[in-house]
Design a protein around this motif. Structure first.
Motif, PDB file in Angstrom:
ATOM      1  N   TYR A   1       0.848  -1.193   0.000  1.00 35.77           N
ATOM      2  CA  TYR A   1       0.000   0.000   0.000  1.00 35.77           C
ATOM      3  C   TYR A   1       0.884   1.244   0.000  1.00 35.77           C
ATOM      4  O   TYR A   1       1.652   1.472   0.936  1.00 35.77           O
ATOM      5  N   GLU A   2       0.752   2.049  -1.043  1.00 29.42           N
ATOM      6  CA  GLU A   2       1.562   3.251  -1.165  1.00 29.42           C
ATOM      7  C   GLU A   2       0.760   4.466  -0.716  1.00 29.42           C
ATOM      8  O   GLU A   2      -0.373   4.669  -1.179  1.00 29.42           O
ATOM      9  N   PRO A   3       1.321   5.274   0.190  1.00 29.17           N
ATOM     10  CA  PRO A   3       0.569   6.420   0.707  1.00 29.17           C
ATOM     11  C   PRO A   3       0.347   7.482  -0.362  1.00 29.17           C
ATOM     12  O   PRO A   3       1.193   7.690  -1.238  1.00 29.17           O
ATOM     13  N   THR A   4      -0.792   8.141  -0.279  1.00 26.50           N
ATOM     14  CA  THR A   4      -1.058   9.252  -1.182  1.00 26.50           C
ATOM     15  C   THR A   4      -0.395  10.533  -0.674  1.00 26.50           C
ATOM     16  O   THR A   4      -0.202  11.476  -1.443  1.00 26.50           O
ATOM     17  N   ARG A   5      -0.055  10.561   0.626  1.00 27.57           N
ATOM     18  CA  ARG A   5       0.671  11.707   1.172  1.00 27.57           C
ATOM     19  C   ARG A   5       2.052  11.796   0.515  1.00 27.57           C
ATOM     20  O   ARG A   5       2.738  10.790   0.343  1.00 27.57           O
ATOM     21  N   GLU A   6       2.477  12.998   0.184  1.00 29.67           N
ATOM     22  CA  GLU A   6       3.823  13.183  -0.370  1.00 29.67           C
ATOM     23  C   GLU A   6       4.864  13.020   0.733  1.00 29.67           C
ATOM     24  O   GLU A   6       4.652  13.466   1.869  1.00 29.67           O
ATOM     25  N   TYR A   7       5.962  12.403   0.396  1.00 27.08           N
ATOM     26  CA  TYR A   7       7.040  12.164   1.362  1.00 27.08           C
ATOM     27  C   TYR A   7       8.334  11.989   0.579  1.00 27.08           C
ATOM     28  O   TYR A   7       8.325  11.813  -0.645  1.00 27.08           O
ATOM     29  N   THR A   8       9.446  11.996   1.286  1.00 26.87           N
ATOM     30  CA  THR A   8      10.737  11.644   0.690  1.00 26.87           C
ATOM     31  C   THR A   8      11.481  10.735   1.652  1.00 26.87           C
ATOM     32  O   THR A   8      11.601  11.049   2.846  1.00 26.87           O
ATOM     33  N   ALA A   9      11.941   9.597   1.158  1.00 28.95           N
ATOM     34  CA  ALA A   9      12.714   8.653   1.972  1.00 28.95           C
ATOM     35  C   ALA A   9      14.196   8.788   1.636  1.00 28.95           C
ATOM     36  O   ALA A   9      14.574   8.763   0.463  1.00 28.95           O
ATOM     37  N   HIS A  10      15.013   8.979   2.665  1.00 32.31           N
ATOM     38  CA  HIS A  10      16.464   9.090   2.506  1.00 32.31           C
ATOM     39  C   HIS A  10      17.112   7.842   3.102  1.00 32.31           C
ATOM     40  O   HIS A  10      16.769   7.428   4.217  1.00 32.31           O
ATOM     41  N   TYR A  11      18.056   7.270   2.362  1.00 33.18           N
ATOM     42  CA  TYR A  11      18.699   6.020   2.776  1.00 33.18           C
ATOM     43  C   TYR A  11      20.160   6.277   3.155  1.00 33.18           C
ATOM     44  O   TYR A  11      20.867   7.025   2.474  1.00 33.18           O
ATOM     45  N   TYR A  12      20.592   5.605   4.238  1.00 31.64           N
ATOM     46  CA  TYR A  12      21.931   5.780   4.787  1.00 31.64           C
ATOM     47  C   TYR A  12      22.535   4.400   5.053  1.00 31.64           C
ATOM     48  O   TYR A  12      21.803   3.420   5.246  1.00 31.64           O
ATOM     49  N   ASN A  13      23.870   4.342   5.083  1.00 24.74           N
ATOM     50  CA  ASN A  13      24.489   3.081   5.478  1.00 24.74           C
ATOM     51  C   ASN A  13      24.414   2.934   6.999  1.00 24.74           C
ATOM     52  O   ASN A  13      23.870   3.800   7.698  1.00 24.74           O
ATOM     53  N   GLN A  14      24.989   1.856   7.519  1.00 28.46           N
ATOM     54  CA  GLN A  14      24.843   1.573   8.945  1.00 28.46           C
ATOM     55  C   GLN A  14      25.640   2.535   9.834  1.00 28.46           C
ATOM     56  O   GLN A  14      25.419   2.588  11.049  1.00 28.46           O
ATOM     57  N   LYS A  15      26.538   3.301   9.241  1.00 26.87           N
ATOM     58  CA  LYS A  15      27.241   4.361   9.970  1.00 26.87           C
ATOM     59  C   LYS A  15      26.538   5.708   9.812  1.00 26.87           C
ATOM     60  O   LYS A  15      27.049   6.741  10.210  1.00 26.87           O
ATOM     61  N   TYR A  16      25.388   5.692   9.193  1.00 25.25           N
ATOM     62  CA  TYR A  16      24.548   6.846   8.912  1.00 25.25           C
ATOM     63  C   TYR A  16      25.229   7.831   7.968  1.00 25.25           C
ATOM     64  O   TYR A  16      25.165   9.048   8.146  1.00 25.25           O
ATOM     65  N   LYS A  17      25.819   7.300   6.946  1.00 24.11           N
ATOM     66  CA  LYS A  17      26.349   8.099   5.844  1.00 24.11           C
ATOM     67  C   LYS A  17      25.361   8.005   4.684  1.00 24.11           C
ATOM     68  O   LYS A  17      24.942   6.903   4.309  1.00 24.11           O
ATOM     69  N   PHE A  18      25.007   9.141   4.095  1.00 22.42           N
ATOM     70  CA  PHE A  18      23.956   9.203   3.088  1.00 22.42           C
ATOM     71  C   PHE A  18      24.281   8.345   1.861  1.00 22.42           C
ATOM     72  O   PHE A  18      25.411   8.328   1.373  1.00 22.42           O
ATOM     73  N   SER A  19      23.244   7.636   1.342  1.00 20.19           N
ATOM     74  CA  SER A  19      23.387   6.816   0.138  1.00 20.19           C
ATOM     75  C   SER A  19      22.534   7.336  -1.012  1.00 20.19           C
ATOM     76  O   SER A  19      23.048   7.638  -2.087  1.00 20.19           O
ATOM     77  N   PHE A  20      21.223   7.444  -0.832  1.00 17.43           N
ATOM     78  CA  PHE A  20      20.347   7.921  -1.905  1.00 17.43           C
ATOM     79  C   PHE A  20      18.990   8.297  -1.317  1.00 17.43           C
ATOM     80  O   PHE A  20      18.692   8.012  -0.149  1.00 17.43           O
ATOM     81  N   SER A  21      18.165   8.929  -2.112  1.00 22.33           N
ATOM     82  CA  SER A  21      16.800   9.297  -1.711  1.00 22.33           C
ATOM     83  C   SER A  21      15.803   8.741  -2.724  1.00 22.33           C
ATOM     84  O   SER A  21      16.148   8.506  -3.883  1.00 22.33           O
ATOM     85  N   GLY A  22      14.565   8.551  -2.296  1.00 16.20           N
ATOM     86  CA  GLY A  22      13.554   8.054  -3.221  1.00 16.20           C
ATOM     87  C   GLY A  22      12.302   7.609  -2.515  1.00 16.20           C
ATOM     88  O   GLY A  22      11.852   8.217  -1.543  1.00 16.20           O
ATOM     89  N   THR A  23      11.737   6.503  -2.983  1.00 21.33           N
ATOM     90  CA  THR A  23      10.484   5.959  -2.478  1.00 21.33           C
ATOM     91  C   THR A  23      10.747   4.972  -1.337  1.00 21.33           C
ATOM     92  O   THR A  23      11.875   4.528  -1.120  1.00 21.33           O
ATOM     93  N   MET A  24       9.683   4.577  -0.628  1.00 23.51           N
ATOM     94  CA  MET A  24       9.806   3.563   0.423  1.00 23.51           C
ATOM     95  C   MET A  24       9.652   2.145  -0.125  1.00 23.51           C
ATOM     96  O   MET A  24       9.677   1.179   0.650  1.00 23.51           O
ATOM     97  N   PHE A  25       9.535   2.007  -1.454  1.00 21.80           N
ATOM     98  CA  PHE A  25       9.261   0.686  -2.020  1.00 21.80           C
ATOM     99  C   PHE A  25      10.252   0.382  -3.139  1.00 21.80           C
ATOM    100  O   PHE A  25      10.351   1.124  -4.117  1.00 21.80           O
TER     101      PHE A  25
END
Length: 417
Positions: free
Chosen positions: A295-319
């Protein structure tokens, strides 16, 4: 005349010798016959007892239909977790078809519910299936599930860890425990009921020992919907609908907003075969593929992904585009931060195992930001992380084996590293 007498004498001697030989031969023959007729017979071999037909029938039935193996309770000691079955890891369930590197994040191409055709019906299970064990799974009809052997004492030990965490973060942070039940809690067949009582006892022990930590009762929340498609049949995880009902229960306890299903777009694909089949070899379920929903939310959002040391990797969808449980937030490979656009001053940290992945889309209505870390792999000090990101709420979203075993010690590691 003398010659005749000598010949006669030899003749008489010969006749006497012949008579003597004949008598000896007859005697020997008689003795031989006597021995055969009157000697004791050889000891006869034992005669096998006649088998009782009723006994044979009973043994055959027993061999063909052995009693289901009972799940034994772990010993009540600090070592009780040693008898728990191994948790199926997300890496094992997805390694068959997924690499650790995600595809370039983009909106999934799968069609929405309105566009997709009706899911294909899977083969019907046999009318009277017999529960049995395959590679550690309980298999019953078209469903496989993990057994559970946790205890109330194991739950209390985990409560002590959660209580210590609450002491460290202080009164300024709300802390919740939402232990996620395994499928056996609702679907364990006859002969395997111990898994049900073990789950209830373990989670009850956790609930009763919490101090300053609010408990979210997911056994009750999900039990009310056990006839719905809340757990996978061929995978050890729950499904998105189960996570939805769990998120609803959590948001009620947390007293925050919650989006109902009509605020999501349902999507699906057919032919899903999960970890029980692909990673653990329950081949008999190959003929029962599932329809996988999310189920994909209709609310707008942005998901940011990080490695396990919390260093940024990429942004996008939750799916992700994966056709597996890795669909949700790309599995366990990343820490995640979701910006939601909500303006209520609350920020949630979800400390989770793989079950928690499916929860995240249903939590974004109630918080400005949702942070997600896996308690097994995150490499930052969680107390510093909470302070730096001004977290207001923390929930532990972990399933049975994490609650009942020494895996709980990873939370202590998160506070001390």
């Amino acid at each position: 005349m003398r010659r005749k007498l000598i010949v006669l004498l030899f003749l008489l001697i010969g006749l006497c010798l012949l008579a003597a030989c004949t008598e000896e031969a007859n005697t020997s023959s008689m003795e031989s016959t006597s021995s055969k007729e009157f000697s004791a017979p050889e000891e006869p071999s034992a005669i096998p007892a006649l088998s009782d037909p009723s006994v044979e029938e009973s043994e055959e039935s027993s061999a063909g239909e052995s009693a289901p193996e009972e799940i034994s309770l772990p010993a009540e000691s600090s070592e009780e977790e040693s008898s728990l079955p191994e948790e199926s890891s997300e890496e094992e369930s997805s390694a068959v078809e997924e690499s650790s590197e995600p595809e370039e994040p983009s909106q999934p191409e799968e069609s929405s519910q309105e566009e997709s055709s009706e899911p294909e019906e899977s083969s019907e299970p046999e009318e009277d299936p017999k529960p049995h064990k395959v590679n550690g799974f309980i298999v019953y009809g078209d469903r496989a599930m993990e057994p559970f052997g946790g205890t109330a004492k194991g739950g209390r030990y985990t409560a002590e860890v959660f209580n210590k965490f609450k002491e460290r973060v202080g009164d300024g942070v709300n802390v919740y425990a939402m232990p996620i039940p395994l499928a056996c809690t609702f679907y364990a067949p006859e002969g395997y009921e111990k898994s049900i009582s073990n789950m209830v006892d373990c989670y009850g022990g956790l609930r009763d020992a919490l101090v300053g930590v609010e408990y979210v009762d997911l056994i009750s929340a999900l039990g009310a919907h056990s006839e719905e498609y809340i757990y996978a049949r061929t995978d050890h995880h729950w499904m998105a609908l189960g996570a939805y009902y769990a998120a609803e229960a959590f948001c009620k306890v947390a007293e925050t907003e919650f989006a109902t299903l009509d605020q999501f777009t349902q999507k699906s694909f057919d032919g899903f075969l999960g970890s029980a089949v692909k990673a653990f070899g329950v081949k008999e379920l190959e003929k029962y593929p599932e329809t996988f929903y999310w189920y994909e939310p209709t609310r707008e959002y942005t998901a940011h992904y990080y490695n396990q040391k919390y260093k940024f990797s990429f942004s996008g969808t939750m799916f992700s585009k994966s056709k597996s449980y890795v669909k949700f937030i790309y599995g366990d490979s990343y820490a995640v931060r979701v910006e939601t656009g909500v303006q209520n001053g609350r920020k949630l940290l979800v400390i989770k195992d793989s079950y928690g992945n499916a929860l995240i889309p249903f939590l974004i209505e109630g918080f400005e930001e949702v942070y997600v870390v896996d308690y097994r792999d995150f490499e930052c000090n969680v107390l510093e992380f909470i302070e730096e990101n001004e977290i207001t709420d923390v929930t532990f979203a972990m399933a049975g084996f994490a609650i009942a075993s020494s895996k709980r010690d990873n939370i202590i590691r998160l506070m001390e590293q």
